[in-house]
Write an enzyme that holds these catalytic residues in place. Sequence first.
Site, mmCIF file in Angstrom:
data_model
loop_
_atom_site.group_PDB
_atom_site.id
_atom_site.type_symbol
_atom_site.label_atom_id
_atom_site.label_comp_id
_atom_site.label_asym_id
_atom_site.label_seq_id
_atom_site.Cartn_x
_atom_site.Cartn_y
_atom_site.Cartn_z
ATOM 1 N N HIS A 173 -0.160 -54.754 -22.239
ATOM 2 C CA HIS A 173 -0.423 -55.396 -20.941
ATOM 3 C C HIS A 173 0.889 -55.713 -20.248
ATOM 4 C CE1 HIS A 173 -0.354 -58.483 -24.118
ATOM 5 N NE2 HIS A 173 0.202 -59.299 -23.237
ATOM 6 N N SER B 179 1.042 -61.810 -28.172
ATOM 7 C CA SER B 179 -0.051 -62.532 -28.827
ATOM 8 C C SER B 179 -1.373 -61.779 -28.753
ATOM 9 C CB SER B 179 -0.210 -63.929 -28.224
ATOM 10 O OG SER B 179 -0.523 -63.846 -26.856
HETATM 11 P P1 5GP Z 1 1.263 -61.938 -24.637
HETATM 12 O O1 5GP Z 1 1.735 -63.225 -25.248
HETATM 13 O O2 5GP Z 1 0.550 -61.078 -25.653
HETATM 14 O O3 5GP Z 1 2.313 -61.187 -23.875
HETATM 15 O O4 5GP Z 1 0.211 -62.360 -23.532
HETATM 16 C C1 5GP Z 1 -1.153 -62.485 -23.766
HETATM 17 C C2 5GP Z 1 -1.745 -63.233 -22.576
HETATM 18 O O5 5GP Z 1 -3.147 -63.095 -22.644
HETATM 19 C C3 5GP Z 1 -1.438 -64.726 -22.573
HETATM 20 O O6 5GP Z 1 -0.744 -65.068 -21.370
HETATM 21 C C4 5GP Z 1 -2.817 -65.378 -22.645
HETATM 22 O O7 5GP Z 1 -2.918 -66.531 -21.857
HETATM 23 C C5 5GP Z 1 -3.738 -64.272 -22.179
HETATM 24 N N1 5GP Z 1 -5.071 -64.321 -22.760
HETATM 25 C C6 5GP Z 1 -5.392 -64.502 -24.069
HETATM 26 N N2 5GP Z 1 -6.728 -64.469 -24.239
HETATM 27 C C7 5GP Z 1 -7.269 -64.241 -23.009
HETATM 28 C C8 5GP Z 1 -8.612 -64.110 -22.547
HETATM 29 O O8 5GP Z 1 -9.593 -64.178 -23.294
HETATM 30 N N3 5GP Z 1 -8.783 -63.888 -21.211
HETATM 31 C C9 5GP Z 1 -7.715 -63.791 -20.348
HETATM 32 N N4 5GP Z 1 -8.007 -63.578 -19.055
HETATM 33 N N5 5GP Z 1 -6.436 -63.923 -20.757
HETATM 34 C C10 5GP Z 1 -6.213 -64.139 -22.067
#
Ligand code: 5GP
Length: 114
Positions: A100, A95
């Site tokens: 990361h 997302s």
């Molecule tokens: P993905 O789904 O891309 O593997 O994980 C993205 C992560 O980023 C999600 O767990 C979400 O909660 C976290 N996230 C999204 N926006 C922010 C933000 O502005 N600050 C922080 N600390 N985490 C975020």
Amino acid sequence: MSDCIFCKIVKGEIPGKKVYEDDELLAFHDIMPVAPVHILIIPKKHIQSLLHAQAEDTAMLGRLMNKARELAKEQGCGESGARFVINAGRDAKQSVDHLHIHILGGRSLRWPPG
Ligand code: 5GP
Ligand code: ZN
């Protein structure tokens, strides 16, 4: 990347609860934690996903993994365990399009993911 949330955290343009920082890597608490330990560790360099990393990123990727291990241990997961998750691309439900690793722990986690 000017519109990337994680690049903005790197630049200090939006806040992040940082747990580690050096010239190449940044780690901070996930804003919506799904476990007692839920830390994200990123390269400061904008790389869209692991699928977009290049051979020249090899050393950084090694440091990223090593630091993820150290942080998991610092967070008390050295004995109980931790999950290290990298979502890459649409099917994986990435997302935030900045590479990361999720470091998850502090409770017994379910498996398999959906
Ligand atoms: P993905 O789904 O891309 O593997 O994980 C993205 C992560 O980023 C999600 O767990 C979400 O909660 C976290 N996230 C999204 N926006 C922010 C933000 O502005 N600050 C922080 N600390 N985490 C975020
Ligand atoms: Zn970025």
